[in-house]
Structures are given as C-alpha cells and as structure tokens.
Scaffold this motif. Structure first.
Motif, PDB file in Angstrom:
ATOM      1  N   VAL A   1      64.332 -31.337  11.902  1.00 21.36           N
ATOM      2  CA  VAL A   1      64.942 -30.182  12.515  1.00 21.36           C
ATOM      3  C   VAL A   1      64.043 -29.792  13.471  1.00 21.36           C
ATOM      4  O   VAL A   1      62.703 -29.849  13.355  1.00 21.36           O
ATOM      5  N   PRO A   2      64.721 -28.870  14.549  1.00 22.46           N
ATOM      6  CA  PRO A   2      63.639 -28.223  15.311  1.00 22.46           C
ATOM      7  C   PRO A   2      62.900 -27.295  14.445  1.00 22.46           C
ATOM      8  O   PRO A   2      63.223 -26.531  13.779  1.00 22.46           O
ATOM      9  N   GLY A   3      61.285 -27.185  14.861  1.00 19.98           N
ATOM     10  CA  GLY A   3      60.495 -26.345  14.139  1.00 19.98           C
ATOM     11  C   GLY A   3      60.157 -27.115  12.835  1.00 19.98           C
ATOM     12  O   GLY A   3      59.089 -26.514  12.426  1.00 19.98           O
ATOM     13  N   ARG A   4      60.501 -28.184  12.511  1.00 20.52           N
ATOM     14  CA  ARG A   4      60.272 -28.890  11.297  1.00 20.52           C
ATOM     15  C   ARG A   4      60.777 -28.128  10.033  1.00 20.52           C
ATOM     16  O   ARG A   4      60.549 -26.890  10.150  1.00 20.52           O
ATOM     17  N   ASN A   5      60.915 -29.126   9.104  1.00 18.74           N
ATOM     18  CA  ASN A   5      61.473 -28.566   7.876  1.00 18.74           C
ATOM     19  C   ASN A   5      60.407 -28.029   6.833  1.00 18.74           C
ATOM     20  O   ASN A   5      59.459 -28.387   7.271  1.00 18.74           O
ATOM     21  N   PRO A   6      60.947 -27.247   5.792  1.00 19.91           N
ATOM     22  CA  PRO A   6      59.666 -26.498   4.975  1.00 19.91           C
ATOM     23  C   PRO A   6      58.854 -27.266   4.311  1.00 19.91           C
ATOM     24  O   PRO A   6      57.693 -27.280   3.974  1.00 19.91           O
ATOM     25  N   ALA A   7      59.359 -28.791   3.958  1.00 15.28           N
ATOM     26  CA  ALA A   7      58.594 -29.827   3.387  1.00 15.28           C
ATOM     27  C   ALA A   7      57.410 -30.348   4.178  1.00 15.28           C
ATOM     28  O   ALA A   7      56.214 -30.694   3.804  1.00 15.28           O
ATOM     29  N   VAL A   8      57.874 -30.504   5.548  1.00 18.74           N
ATOM     30  CA  VAL A   8      56.805 -30.938   6.293  1.00 18.74           C
ATOM     31  C   VAL A   8      55.557 -29.931   6.686  1.00 18.74           C
ATOM     32  O   VAL A   8      54.717 -30.101   6.689  1.00 18.74           O
ATOM     33  N   LEU A   9      56.332 -28.738   6.907  1.00 26.86           N
ATOM     34  CA  LEU A   9      55.348 -27.436   7.085  1.00 26.86           C
ATOM     35  C   LEU A   9      54.192 -27.397   5.814  1.00 26.86           C
ATOM     36  O   LEU A   9      53.243 -27.291   6.355  1.00 26.86           O
TER      37      LEU A   9
END
Length: 293
Positions: free
Chosen positions: A168-176
């Motif tokens: 997803v744009p901005g990257r999903n919470p798990a990635v962050l």
C-alpha cells in the motif's frame, strides 16, 4: 575532530543487477550508484545459476567498476546453490557477500566460518538480508553476531509476503514496524542499514515519497531495481546544500559559545548542545565522503 570520511562509505543507492545478464553487468560500470549487488538469487533462473556465478565472480575480480562498492548476492542457506555460490564469491573477493533470509546469529557465525574457509580476503564483508519473521524477531542478536557483518538490507517484498500483508502507499504497519525494529537493532550494533526496493519503476513520485520516508526514518540508503531510481535515491539520502550550510553554521556558533565558556549555544533562536553538534559533524563527514568519490 578525526577524519570521519575514513569511516563512512556512501550507500545511498544500492542497485540490483541480474547476474545472468552480461549486458546489464557491462552497463553497471557507467551507472552512478554507490553500490551494485550482482545477483545470483531471484533474478537468475535455476538453469542459469552456474553460468551466472562464473560471470559475476569474473566481474568482481575485474577491477572495472571504479568507486562502486561491489556485492555478490548468493542464494539462501539450504538451497542447492548456496555452498557453491558462497565459496566462489569468497574466492572472487568482492567488497561484500550478501546472504538472503538470515534468521539467526548462529547462521551469521557459520557464514563467516565458511567465508574464511573458502579464502575470503579481509576486505570482503558479510551483508545480511532481513526479510522473514524469524530474522526480524532476532535482529538484535544477528546484528551483534560478528564484526564481519557490516550492512543490513531490508527485504520488504518478502516481509509483506510472509506477514500476509498488502503493498500500500506509505507501506503497511507491519512493514513500518519491521523497518523501525531492525533499524534500532542495527544502530545499537553501530552498523549500516539499507531500505528495501520500490517495485513500480515508472512511478517516480511514489519512489521519491518512499525514499524520503526511509531517510526520515534513519536509513543509510535504498536498494533499487532500475537505473532510473539511482539519481533520486542519491538525492534523497544525501545532505542538501542547505543541510551542509546549516551544519557548518551550527558548529561555528557552538564553538564560539564554547570559547566563551558556555556549554550550550543559541542557533537560529533554538538552544543547541553537544548532541546537535555530533549530528552536524556527521552530516559534514557524509557530505565530504560523497564528494571524495
């Protein structure tokens, strides 16, 4: 102040190049990336692994890539190609060997032992890809496992896949969360960390946004999948002219205050102290390291 440029090697742009593609390896000699990852893993089909290994090792020995840091990415531990890849890469003596899917400190130590047994020269470092839940959960002990391990590369595509998430744009919470967690572990060990790839090579606006996000989080650079991403990555992860001017002025203001016997100073209406000066000196050292290339 010691010459920090001796300790800093820019890794703003770290470009993957397919090891099976002779034209790509030739073109890489002209691309202004800080580092090149000559790939034997994802970009190489099973029937081309052996030929690509020979080609990549010859490239690493050639001395024809100038200032660019040369890294060979081998196939992961447990695959049928890993042992031969690691031995050949160690003998070729690139700047570093990148191993995917590192899950534990024991794997790091075993890799170092295998590199040394294969005759890896002292200058060949180990780089680790962190891209699995196990690797993420053990990031701190992996980072501290051995001094030969110097750089971490985030495998964000695999993280999305293995956490069943979405791109997803901005990257999903798990990635962050994964990025932040690993960055803390790497910084605690005093090492380098490079952000993952951006998949849409035609979306330069999206790439710029993600590169800025990575820089704001504290990453040293970004891995890339296309030469068109090199210039924006170099810009995103380098101090701007304004950053350099501000750092110079801040140091001058602080040194003037110290000469007057003060422990803190005021700069542009804000209080500054030693920690701000350390950051300013780091910015100037990085700027000088880029210029010295």
């Amino acid at each position: 102040m010691t010459d920090a440029t001796e300790q800093i090697r820019p890794r703003r742009s770290v470009l993957y190049m397919p090891g099976a593609n002779e034209r790509a390896l030739e073109k890489a000699k002209t691309i202004e990336a800080d580092a090149l990852i000559l790939d034997l893993e994802d970009s190489v089909s099973p029937d081309a692994k052996s030929e690509a290994r020979d080609r990549v090792c010859a490239a690493a020995r050639s001395g024809e890539y100038g200032h660019r840091e040369l890294v060979i990415r081998v196939n992961s531990i447990g695959t049928q190609w890993h042992d031969d890849d690691l031995a050949a890469a160690a003998e070729a003596g690139p700047d570093a060997i990148l191993v995917p899917k590192i899950d534990s400190a024991d794997e790091v130590r075993s890799l170092v032992t295998a590199m040394e047994a294969a005759g890896a020269p002292d200058h060949t470092a180990l780089w680790a890809m962190i891209e699995t839940p196990a690797g993420l959960l053990h990031a701190e002990e992996i980072a501290a496992a051995h001094e030969r391990l110097t750089v971490f590369v985030m495998g964000t595509n695999d993280i999305v896949n293995e956490t069943f998430g979405l791109h997803v744009p901005g990257r999903n919470p798990a990635v962050l969360t994964s990025l932040s967690w690993t960055l803390l572990a790497v910084r605690a060990a005093g090492k380098v960390i490079v952000d993952g790839v951006y998949n849409d090579v035609k979306d330069l606006e999206g790439f710029d946004a993600e590169a800025r996000q990575g820089r704001e989080m504290g990453f040293d650079g970004k891995t890339l999948i296309h030469p068109s991403q090199v210039e924006p990555a170099n810009a995103a992860f380098a101090p701007s002219d304004e950053d350099v001017e501000r750092a110079d002025s801040m140091i001058a203001a602080f040194e003037e205050a110290r000469a007057e016997g003060k422990g803190v100073a005021t700069f542009n209406g804000k209080m500054i102290e030693e920690l701000h000066i350390r950051d300013a000196r780091r910015i100037l050292a990085f700027h000088q390291a880029i210029a010295s290339r």
